[in-house]
Scaffold this motif. Structure first.
Motif, PDB file in Angstrom:
ATOM      1  N   UNK A 114       0.808  -1.214   0.000  1.00 26.55           N
ATOM      2  CA  UNK A 114       0.000   0.000   0.000  1.00 26.55           C
ATOM      3  C   UNK A 114       0.841   1.264   0.000  1.00 26.55           C
ATOM      4  N   UNK A 115       2.165   1.122  -0.069  1.00 29.79           N
ATOM      5  CA  UNK A 115       3.049   2.280   0.043  1.00 29.79           C
ATOM      6  C   UNK A 115       3.644   2.633  -1.317  1.00 29.79           C
ATOM      7  N   UNK A 116       3.549   3.906  -1.724  1.00 26.15           N
ATOM      8  CA  UNK A 116       4.197   4.319  -2.978  1.00 26.15           C
ATOM      9  C   UNK A 116       5.705   4.335  -2.833  1.00 26.15           C
ATOM     10  N   UNK A 117       6.394   4.063  -3.919  1.00 29.63           N
ATOM     11  CA  UNK A 117       7.855   4.095  -3.945  1.00 29.63           C
ATOM     12  C   UNK A 117       8.305   5.188  -4.899  1.00 29.63           C
ATOM     13  N   UNK A 118       9.247   6.000  -4.451  1.00 31.03           N
ATOM     14  CA  UNK A 118       9.794   7.063  -5.298  1.00 31.03           C
ATOM     15  C   UNK A 118      11.228   6.678  -5.650  1.00 31.03           C
ATOM     16  N   UNK A 119      11.474   6.427  -6.926  1.00 35.92           N
ATOM     17  CA  UNK A 119      12.793   6.021  -7.399  1.00 35.92           C
ATOM     18  C   UNK A 119      13.629   7.261  -7.699  1.00 35.92           C
ATOM     19  N   UNK A 120      14.740   7.407  -6.975  1.00 32.46           N
ATOM     20  CA  UNK A 120      15.635   8.539  -7.209  1.00 32.46           C
ATOM     21  C   UNK A 120      17.054   8.068  -7.511  1.00 32.46           C
ATOM     22  N   UNK A 121      17.178   6.807  -7.944  1.00 32.86           N
ATOM     23  CA  UNK A 121      18.502   6.232  -8.170  1.00 32.86           C
ATOM     24  C   UNK A 121      19.237   6.878  -9.344  1.00 32.86           C
ATOM     25  N   UNK A 122      18.503   7.587 -10.205  1.00 36.76           N
ATOM     26  CA  UNK A 122      19.149   8.229 -11.355  1.00 36.76           C
ATOM     27  C   UNK A 122      19.705   9.608 -11.026  1.00 36.76           C
ATOM     28  N   UNK A 123      19.421  10.123  -9.828  1.00 37.75           N
ATOM     29  CA  UNK A 123      19.869  11.466  -9.472  1.00 37.75           C
ATOM     30  C   UNK A 123      21.307  11.394  -8.962  1.00 37.75           C
ATOM     31  N   UNK A 124      22.201  12.143  -9.564  1.00 39.97           N
ATOM     32  CA  UNK A 124      23.598  12.164  -9.125  1.00 39.97           C
ATOM     33  C   UNK A 124      23.791  13.224  -8.038  1.00 39.97           C
ATOM     34  N   UNK A 125      24.949  13.171  -7.384  1.00 36.11           N
ATOM     35  CA  UNK A 125      25.244  14.149  -6.344  1.00 36.11           C
ATOM     36  C   UNK A 125      24.471  13.910  -5.067  1.00 36.11           C
ATOM     37  N   UNK A 126      24.264  12.629  -4.717  1.00 32.54           N
ATOM     38  CA  UNK A 126      23.412  12.308  -3.569  1.00 32.54           C
ATOM     39  C   UNK A 126      24.057  11.414  -2.514  1.00 32.54           C
ATOM     40  N   UNK A 127      25.144  10.731  -2.841  1.00 29.71           N
ATOM     41  CA  UNK A 127      25.703   9.737  -1.921  1.00 29.71           C
ATOM     42  C   UNK A 127      26.458  10.410  -0.773  1.00 29.71           C
ATOM     43  N   UNK A 128      25.874  10.381   0.411  1.00 29.89           N
ATOM     44  CA  UNK A 128      26.405  11.014   1.629  1.00 29.89           C
ATOM     45  C   UNK A 128      26.260  12.533   1.606  1.00 29.89           C
ATOM     46  N   UNK A 129      26.613  13.186   0.502  1.00 32.82           N
ATOM     47  CA  UNK A 129      26.431  14.622   0.333  1.00 32.82           C
ATOM     48  C   UNK A 129      25.346  14.878  -0.709  1.00 32.82           C
ATOM     49  N   UNK A 130      24.602  15.961  -0.517  1.00 28.41           N
ATOM     50  CA  UNK A 130      23.536  16.299  -1.468  1.00 28.41           C
ATOM     51  C   UNK A 130      23.798  17.692  -2.022  1.00 28.41           C
ATOM     52  N   UNK A 131      24.103  17.772  -3.309  1.00 33.60           N
ATOM     53  CA  UNK A 131      24.367  19.082  -3.882  1.00 33.60           C
ATOM     54  C   UNK A 131      23.053  19.793  -4.219  1.00 33.60           C
ATOM     55  N   UNK A 132      23.142  21.085  -4.583  1.00 32.99           N
ATOM     56  CA  UNK A 132      21.939  21.898  -4.767  1.00 32.99           C
ATOM     57  C   UNK A 132      21.064  21.385  -5.900  1.00 32.99           C
ATOM     58  N   UNK A 133      21.679  20.951  -6.980  1.00 32.30           N
ATOM     59  CA  UNK A 133      20.903  20.459  -8.121  1.00 32.30           C
ATOM     60  C   UNK A 133      20.133  19.200  -7.738  1.00 32.30           C
ATOM     61  N   UNK A 134      20.794  18.308  -7.014  1.00 26.37           N
ATOM     62  CA  UNK A 134      20.124  17.089  -6.561  1.00 26.37           C
ATOM     63  C   UNK A 134      18.992  17.421  -5.598  1.00 26.37           C
ATOM     64  N   UNK A 135      19.216  18.390  -4.711  1.00 26.57           N
ATOM     65  CA  UNK A 135      18.187  18.777  -3.743  1.00 26.57           C
ATOM     66  C   UNK A 135      16.922  19.248  -4.448  1.00 26.57           C
ATOM     67  N   UNK A 136      17.067  20.035  -5.496  1.00 26.72           N
ATOM     68  CA  UNK A 136      15.897  20.518  -6.231  1.00 26.72           C
ATOM     69  C   UNK A 136      15.141  19.370  -6.892  1.00 26.72           C
ATOM     70  N   UNK A 137      15.863  18.419  -7.468  1.00 30.57           N
ATOM     71  CA  UNK A 137      15.222  17.263  -8.096  1.00 30.57           C
ATOM     72  C   UNK A 137      14.509  16.400  -7.061  1.00 30.57           C
ATOM     73  N   UNK A 138      15.140  16.209  -5.909  1.00 29.66           N
ATOM     74  CA  UNK A 138      14.544  15.395  -4.847  1.00 29.66           C
ATOM     75  C   UNK A 138      13.244  16.023  -4.352  1.00 29.66           C
TER      76      UNK A 138
END
Length: 222
Positions: free
Chosen positions: A4-28
């Protein structure tokens, strides 16, 4: 596991592993909040965030809270470490980042932080408090504010869960009791859970975490 839970796939977004850059933050932000907000019934506000490498996702949910609130953090780490470069959002420093950037975040209560990590953190700000398990459900959060709860499974001992980071000594029964106390003593605005094993998990490790997730979800929905 959670049909019953939706899943949001964000595996294609770069700049996310441990640190989150501004471009990734906007996409997320765009992907998450196209499908809901922090308001509504508690069962619509429970989110699983994957590995602790992405614990900073908590920040995106908290920044949409429009009333003064407290953060309850169950974690083996303080997540108040300053990033090695710039003022970037990170998994190890998102709590400090939130305290600097979210005017509605008034207090932080930490449960389960390891002694070594407390020493590494040094003196904590006056509105950050290390809380015992027994205090967690007392309602005594200073200002008596509603609560956002963030859980990292690395607070659990390795026998109960498998995480990418060093782990604490909490039992699953201890964690479930904490959830019960917090739910009973505070108005919960939202909950997130992270701490999946990202680096080459074994089948046994995956099963441990699936069991923990199911028990945590049951405790929150009860």
């Amino acid at each position: 596991m959670y049909p019953d839970a939706p899943t949001i796939d964000m595996t294609d977004i770069t700049g996310t592993n441990c640190y989150c850059d501004d471009a990734a933050a906007d996409l997320i932000r765009g992907r998450i909040f196209g499908s809901g907000s922090v308001h509504g019934d508690i069962t619509s506000r429970i989110r699983f965030l994957d590995s602790g490498n992405y614990h900073y996702l908590s920040y995106f949910f908290m920044e949409r809270i429009e009333v003064p609130f407290s953060l309850f953090l169950i974690d083996n780490h303080t997540d108040m470490q300053r990033p090695g470069f710039g003022n970037i959002l990170s998994c190890g420093g998102w709590v400090a980042y939130a305290m600097e950037n979210l005017s509605n975040l008034r207090e932080v209560f930490m449960i389960g932080v390891g002694e070594e990590h407390l020493r590494e953190a040094g003196p904590l700000p006056g509105n950050v408090r290390i809380m015992s398990k027994d205090e967690a459900g007392s309602g005594g959060t200073g200002e008596g504010l509603p609560v956002y709860l963030s859980i990292d499974k690395d607070a659990l001992a390795p026998g109960y869960a498998a995480a990418d980071w060093d782990q604490g000594d909490m039992t699953i029964d201890g964690l479930l009791e904490l959830i019960h106390r917090i739910r009973g003593g505070h108005n919960l605005l939202g909950v997130d859970i992270c701490g999946e094993k990202k680096e080459s998990p074994t089948g046994e490790e995956l099963q441990k975490n699936i069991l923990v997730n199911a028990k945590v979800l049951e405790a929150l929905r009860r």
